[in-house]
Enzyme design. Structure first.
Site: not given
Ligand code: 13P
Length: 255
Positions: A11-13, A97, A99, A169, A175, A215
């Site tokens: 997941n490159w975000k 996700h 986020e 997650e 992160g 992570s």
């Protein structure tokens, strides 16, 4: 233990530019043999899907989006429909996700609608769940994750549940460099599989891949990959470096 093909997704975000994305995809293609038995997926920002898809052409590395709208078309400024993602070559889409749940207010009901739309369009949804630190410390992990899984997957047929991927997650591990211990992750993965068994059947649940995310790095992945219910990883930061991403994929590859 049924055979579940391992699946590792990057997941490159909102990272990398077009040239960097193209280069990373090309490197993944060139070195794909290093993790030959792991299903690989790259999820670039939507605007680079076409470019990254072109770099992946002819390889078996999948292209995935990071989000999709739940409607097939219409007056939804700034949104992208699942069918459009299919049109540019996507096979996967990350949904729910943390986020997006936190920053964009996506509820389980929203994630549920998006999951149904993605499946209807023929995409494999990677449905994300996970508790916050506060929820874990209050002893509510089981409750929170169970509610998210039930809500996000409500009303899906066993056939649809079998097609999707679930990503566990824990928000506190994303992160932060604080990875869940293999035992913590395994416990929640087993819980998710039990709930999938209730929503579909235990046999179907045994075929659903459940990824861990938060992570994941080359130096902590081995113990996670050794857990019976961890079938792959959803990788953020480490997926931006080919060496790290491939090392993680290799840790899940079958000998
Ligand atoms: P990190 O690997 O950077 O912690 O991100 C995990 C994640 O959110 C993947 O979706």
């Amino acid at each position: 233990m049924p055979a579940r093909p391992p699946i590792v997704a990057g997941n490159w975000k909102m990272n990398l530019d077009r040239a960097q994305g193209r280069a990373l995809a090309a490197t993944a293609v060139a070195r794909r043999h290093e993790a030959a038995s792991t299903e690989l997926v790259l999820c670039p920002p939507a605007v680079y899907l076409d470019t990254v898809g072109a770099a992946l052409a002819g390889s078996d590395i999948g292209l995935g989006a990071q989000n999709a709208h739940d409607k097939p078309s219409g007056a939804f400024t700034g949104e992208v429909a699942s069918a459009m993602l299919v049109d540019v070559g996507c096979r996967y889409v990350i949904l729910g996700h943390s986020e997006r749940r936190t920053l964009c207010g996506e509820t389980d009901a929203v994630v549920n609608q998006k999951t149904k739309a993605a499946l209807a369009a023929g995409l494999v949804p990677i449905v994300c769940v996970g508790e916050t630190l506060e929820e874990r410390e209050a002893g509510r992990t089981t409750d929170v994750v169970a509610t998210q899984v039930r809500g996000s997957l409500a009303g899906l047929s066993p056939e649809h549940i079998e097609k999707l991927v679930v990503a566990y997650e824990p928000v506190w591990a994303i992160g932060t460099g604080k990875v869940a211990t293999p035992a913590q992750a395994q416990e929640v993965h087993a819980l998710i599989r039990r709930i999938l068994g209730e929503l579909a059947t235990p046999a179907v649940a045994n075929r659903v891949r459940i990824q861990y995310g938060g992570s994941v790095k080359p130096d902590n992945v081995a113990d996670l990959a050794a857990q019976p219910d961890i079938d792959g990883a959803l990788v953020g930061g480490a997926s931006l470096k080919a060496d790290d991403f491939l090392a993680i994929a290799k840790a899940f590859a079958r000998a």
